[in-house]
Design an enzyme around this catalytic site. Structure first.
Site, PDB file in Angstrom:
ATOM      1  N   GLY A  28      80.576 110.121  55.838  1.00 25.58           N
ATOM      2  CA  GLY A  28      80.445 111.443  56.433  1.00 25.58           C
ATOM      3  C   GLY A  28      79.110 112.076  56.112  1.00 25.58           C
ATOM      4  N   HIS A  31      74.014 112.084  59.700  1.00 24.81           N
ATOM      5  CA  HIS A  31      72.646 112.430  60.111  1.00 24.81           C
ATOM      6  C   HIS A  31      72.194 111.396  61.134  1.00 24.81           C
ATOM      7  CE1 HIS A  31      71.584 109.168  57.449  1.00 24.81           C
ATOM      8  NE2 HIS A  31      72.097 109.796  56.413  1.00 24.81           N
ATOM      9  N   GLY A  33      70.510 108.811  60.935  1.00 25.12           N
ATOM     10  CA  GLY A  33      70.660 107.417  60.513  1.00 25.12           C
ATOM     11  C   GLY A  33      72.025 106.873  60.926  1.00 25.12           C
ATOM     12  N   HIS A  34      73.088 107.621  60.575  1.00 26.29           N
ATOM     13  CA  HIS A  34      74.438 107.212  60.986  1.00 26.29           C
ATOM     14  C   HIS A  34      74.534 107.148  62.506  1.00 26.29           C
ATOM     15  CE1 HIS A  34      75.278 109.500  57.128  1.00 26.29           C
ATOM     16  NE2 HIS A  34      75.820 108.340  56.842  1.00 26.29           N
ATOM     17  N   ASP A 147      70.400 100.772  53.085  1.00 28.07           N
ATOM     18  CA  ASP A 147      71.106 100.268  51.903  1.00 28.07           C
ATOM     19  C   ASP A 147      71.016  98.750  51.916  1.00 28.07           C
ATOM     20  OD1 ASP A 147      72.386 102.807  50.731  1.00 28.07           O
ATOM     21  OD2 ASP A 147      72.832 102.941  52.856  1.00 28.07           O
ATOM     22  N   MET A 181      66.253 109.109  55.841  1.00 28.97           N
ATOM     23  CA  MET A 181      67.365 110.060  55.942  1.00 28.97           C
ATOM     24  C   MET A 181      68.491 109.628  55.022  1.00 28.97           C
ATOM     25  SD  MET A 181      67.470 110.882  59.953  1.00 28.97           S
ATOM     26  CE  MET A 181      66.036 111.588  60.743  1.00 28.97           C
ATOM     27  N   SER A 182      69.097 110.604  54.367  1.00 29.98           N
ATOM     28  CA  SER A 182      70.196 110.325  53.443  1.00 29.98           C
ATOM     29  C   SER A 182      71.024 111.589  53.286  1.00 29.98           C
ATOM     30  CB  SER A 182      69.641 109.913  52.078  1.00 29.98           C
ATOM     31  OG  SER A 182      70.668 109.983  51.101  1.00 29.98           O
TER      32      SER A 182
HETATM   33  P1  AMP Z   1      76.827 106.362  53.978  1.00 34.33           P
HETATM   34  O1  AMP Z   1      77.533 107.447  54.699  1.00 34.33           O
HETATM   35  O2  AMP Z   1      75.694 106.839  53.129  1.00 34.33           O
HETATM   36  O3  AMP Z   1      77.763 105.418  53.269  1.00 34.33           O
HETATM   37  O4  AMP Z   1      76.114 105.485  55.099  1.00 34.33           O
HETATM   38  C1  AMP Z   1      76.862 104.921  56.150  1.00 34.33           C
HETATM   39  C2  AMP Z   1      76.017 103.904  56.851  1.00 34.33           C
HETATM   40  O5  AMP Z   1      74.856 104.531  57.383  1.00 34.33           O
HETATM   41  C3  AMP Z   1      75.521 102.804  55.908  1.00 34.33           C
HETATM   42  O6  AMP Z   1      75.589 101.552  56.580  1.00 34.33           O
HETATM   43  C4  AMP Z   1      74.105 103.220  55.644  1.00 34.33           C
HETATM   44  O7  AMP Z   1      73.275 102.128  55.326  1.00 34.33           O
HETATM   45  C5  AMP Z   1      73.715 103.825  56.966  1.00 34.33           C
HETATM   46  N1  AMP Z   1      72.568 104.718  56.798  1.00 34.33           N
HETATM   47  C6  AMP Z   1      72.405 105.684  55.860  1.00 34.33           C
HETATM   48  N2  AMP Z   1      71.199 106.259  55.957  1.00 34.33           N
HETATM   49  C7  AMP Z   1      70.574 105.635  56.981  1.00 34.33           C
HETATM   50  C8  AMP Z   1      69.275 105.766  57.577  1.00 34.33           C
HETATM   51  N3  AMP Z   1      68.401 106.649  57.138  1.00 34.33           N
HETATM   52  N4  AMP Z   1      68.976 104.955  58.620  1.00 34.33           N
HETATM   53  C9  AMP Z   1      69.873 104.039  59.069  1.00 34.33           C
HETATM   54  N5  AMP Z   1      71.099 103.873  58.553  1.00 34.33           N
HETATM   55  C10 AMP Z   1      71.442 104.647  57.519  1.00 34.33           C
END
Ligand code: AMP
Length: 276
Positions: A28, A31, A33-34, A147, A181-182
């Site tokens: 959740g 952003h 990236g997701h 990641d 993005m994070s």
């Molecule tokens: P998370 O919600 O942080 O567990 O991320 C969910 C998915 O989105 C994971 O596969 C992450 O690698 C991917 N993700 C997170 N940040 C980015 C980003 N800046 N660009 C592309 N994918 C991302």
């Protein structure tokens, strides 16, 4: 867009929607990236499922799990333009009922880098991803290169356990100044946010050296470290120039290299990488 909080509701919905399914696992606080992964899943499958679940077993103690942003309503608004079919947002009781006692451990590849800094993290990741694969049974699952070790761990697990799912890796989405993005970027103070693009600058400096012909990992690691050390707010946890498949540190680079780093700004920990 159907919101399933229970596995039985998800199964009933999927039964009514036969076809290829793409799964985007997330915690959740979505952003761009997701959303880039969601868009790709939309393009490549009949149906798209996004899981939104902050998985407790991949967090160490210390409050990061409790304070992780939880914004399901906003996340669903952000997904709407992408015509997501199914959002799976289970409770902890649904995913880890009392007497839960089975975990997935991927061995060697989880030991260095993030695995060394975050003991138990990848056991939690491998376990929840296996569960999500078994629950949703997707044809394809989408993960971000952001990641990098997570991608390597999941690809290893899929190979080792013959999991019938295709892993698709999406490139890292960045802010205009290069910061990856994070969901954790919101924790940065204004000063730290200004300083944080130093990670990408350090990666680019090592990439430039590589493109000029430098093929010694032992020379690339100091290139990154020297850039990071110019920023007094940055506390370096590690810099790495590793084999992209085994994640072992490389000296002589023959078949590509994964440049990666973890850097703390105050209590906020940022990671970034470039695959060359
Ligand atoms: P998370 O919600 O942080 O567990 O991320 C969910 C998915 O989105 C994971 O596969 C992450 O690698 C991917 N993700 C997170 N940040 C980015 C980003 N800046 N660009 C592309 N994918 C991302």
């Amino acid at each position: 867009m159907f919101l399933a909080k229970r596995i039985s509701d998800l199964r009933a919905f999927q039964k009514q929607h036969p076809g290829t399914w793409g799964l985007v696992p997330t915690m959740g606080a979505l952003h761009e990236g997701h959303l880039s992964l969601v868009k790709r899943a939309r393009d490549e499958n009949n149906f798209v499922a996004v899981s939104v679940y902050v998985n407790p077993t991949q967090f160490a103690g210390g409050g990061d799990f409790d304070k992780y942003p939880r914004t399901l309503e906003r996340d669903m608004d952000l997904m709407k333009p992408f015509q997501v079919d199914l959002v799976f947002a289970p409770s902890n009781e649904e995913m880890y009922p009392p007497n839960f006692q089975t975990y997935v451990t991927v061995e060697e590849i989880t030991k260095p880098l993030e695995g060394a800094m975050r003991p138990g993290h990848f056991r939690g990741v491998a376990t929840i991803v296996t569960k999500l694969f078994n629950i949703v049974q997707p044809d394809r699952a989408y993960f971000g290169q952001k990641d990098a070790q997570q991608v390597a761990v999941i690809q290893q697990m899929v190979r080792d356990l013959n999991l019938p799912v295709e892993i698709v890796v999406g490139e890292t989405m960045r802010e205009a100044d290069g910061l990856a993005m994070s969901s954790r970027n919101v924790y940065l103070s204004a000063e730290d946010r200004n300083a944080a693009p130093i990670l990408y600058r350090a990666l680019c400096a090592a990439r430039d050296a590589y493109l000029r012909g430098e093929r010694d990992g032992a020379s690339l690691r100091p290139v990154m470290r020297e850039v990071l050390e110019q920023e007094p707010r940055a506390n370096v946890e590690y810099v790495s120039a590793a084999d992209p498949l085994t994640l072992q540190e490389l000296d002589e680079i023959k078949n590509g290299v994964l440049l990666s780093m973890a850097v703390r700004f105050g209590t906020t920990r940022l990671i970034d990488n470039l695959l060359l």
